[in-house]
Design an enzyme around this catalytic site. Structure first.
Site, PDB file in Angstrom:
ATOM      1  N   ASP A  91      32.555  -4.107  45.602  1.00 26.18           N
ATOM      2  CA  ASP A  91      32.318  -5.383  46.270  1.00 26.18           C
ATOM      3  C   ASP A  91      33.232  -6.493  45.772  1.00 26.18           C
ATOM      4  O   ASP A  91      33.720  -7.306  46.549  1.00 26.18           O
ATOM      5  CB  ASP A  91      30.869  -5.835  46.061  1.00 26.18           C
ATOM      6  N   GLU A 111      30.787  -5.568  41.082  1.00 31.07           N
ATOM      7  CA  GLU A 111      29.964  -5.352  42.272  1.00 31.07           C
ATOM      8  C   GLU A 111      28.682  -6.167  42.143  1.00 31.07           C
ATOM      9  O   GLU A 111      28.229  -6.464  41.035  1.00 31.07           O
ATOM     10  CB  GLU A 111      29.592  -3.878  42.432  1.00 31.07           C
ATOM     11  N   LYS A 113      24.799  -6.031  44.047  1.00 29.60           N
ATOM     12  CA  LYS A 113      23.949  -5.327  44.990  1.00 29.60           C
ATOM     13  C   LYS A 113      22.567  -5.970  45.051  1.00 29.60           C
ATOM     14  O   LYS A 113      21.986  -6.312  44.025  1.00 29.60           O
ATOM     15  CB  LYS A 113      23.801  -3.856  44.590  1.00 29.60           C
TER      16      LYS A 113
END
Length: 278
Positions: A91, A111, A113
């Site tokens: 990401d 990242e 999430k």
């Protein structure tokens, strides 16, 4: 000796700056930034602190590149590949620094999430489930896809002594404490942090060998069971613990810390550039 001197030099340069606070003003709005945008702020900060070094950002890394790196380490590695155009896209992308030999080395992979909307649903008075008669939704398995990215970056960095993979977790599936949330009608709903139906943290700690969360594990750990030496590449997992969202300024500080840990780990591989203007 050179590596120790290099680490000291990086620490000294960092103290001369205001740190991450200096790269955005009081009125800057970080809340809505994606982790990729925060990574860009880290890139800008590193470029300002270490003008002698060259940094770059990229959003992905190809499967072919990963296998090429593996085969350069050992001829038996990186031989089986079927979709050569496949790529890994964390990401937050990757930040790399150019070393004294002109090779790009990874200093940060990030990242973020979000999994579990129970808190927001409860606060809004929404019921969930097949018949819309439940307070809580059983956790899904989407987060486990992160394991693939972590494993692939670990493959790419197999020859390194650091592993700067940072994973920020948000949502009710990543609780480290039990919380009670009030519905609009006044009823309290308890979300137990140790519920196997709700919590998914244990499915991610496989990526850091069950070591502590909310900890920078960038520098690889070496263990010596019996007569062997094994290098561990551990992802750094960060969660708010109460199901809330990450403050982007806090993410920025953590990501910068991990990136600087990488620079120190690279040590003497950056020595020539950082001493060339002195």
């Amino acid at each position: 000796m050179a590596k120790k001197t290099q680490s000291t030099r990086l620490t000294t340069q960092h103290k001369k700056n205001l740190g991450v606070v200096g790269i955005f003003g009081e009125n800057a709005k970080l809340h809505d930034l994606t982790v990729g945008k925060v990574a860009q702020l880290v890139l800008n900060d590193l470029s300002e602190k270490y003008p002698q070094l060259s940094f770059q950002y990229r959003s992905s890394i190809t499967k072919s590149e990963i296998h090429e790196k593996l085969s350069s380490i050992d001829a038996e590695l990186g031989q089986s590949i079927f979709v050569t155009g496949a790529s890994i896209r964390p990401d937050g992308g990757l930040i790399e620094v150019k070393d004294d030999d002109g090779s790009w080395r990874v200093v940060l992979v990030s990242e973020a999430k979000h999994q579990g909307k129970d808190i927001g649903n409860i606060q809004a008075g929404n019921m969930v489930g097949k018949n819309s008669d439940q307070d809580l939704m059983a956790a899904g398995n989407a987060i486990e896809r992160s394991h693939k990215n972590i494993a692939e970056i670990a493959n790419f960095m197999l020859a390194e002594s650091h592993f700067p993979y940072v994973l920020f977790l948000e949502g009710s599936n990543f609780l480290t404490e039990t919380v009670a949330i009030q519905r609009p009608d006044g009823r309290l709903v308890t979300l137990a942090h140790n519920s196997g139906t709700l919590n998914r943290l244990d499915r991610l700690t496989a990526a850091n060998y069950g070591m502590s969360i909310n900890t920078n594990h960038c520098v690889n750990k070496f263990i010596k069971p019996k007569d062997k030496t094994i290098m561990l590449q551990a992802a750094s997992l960060f969660t708010q613990g109460n199901g809330g969202e990450w403050d982007r300024a806090d993410m920025l500080k953590i990501m910068t810390e991990v990136a600087e840990s990488s620079l120190k780990a690279l040590g003497s591989d950056l020595f020539t550039q950082l001493t060339s203007n002195e």
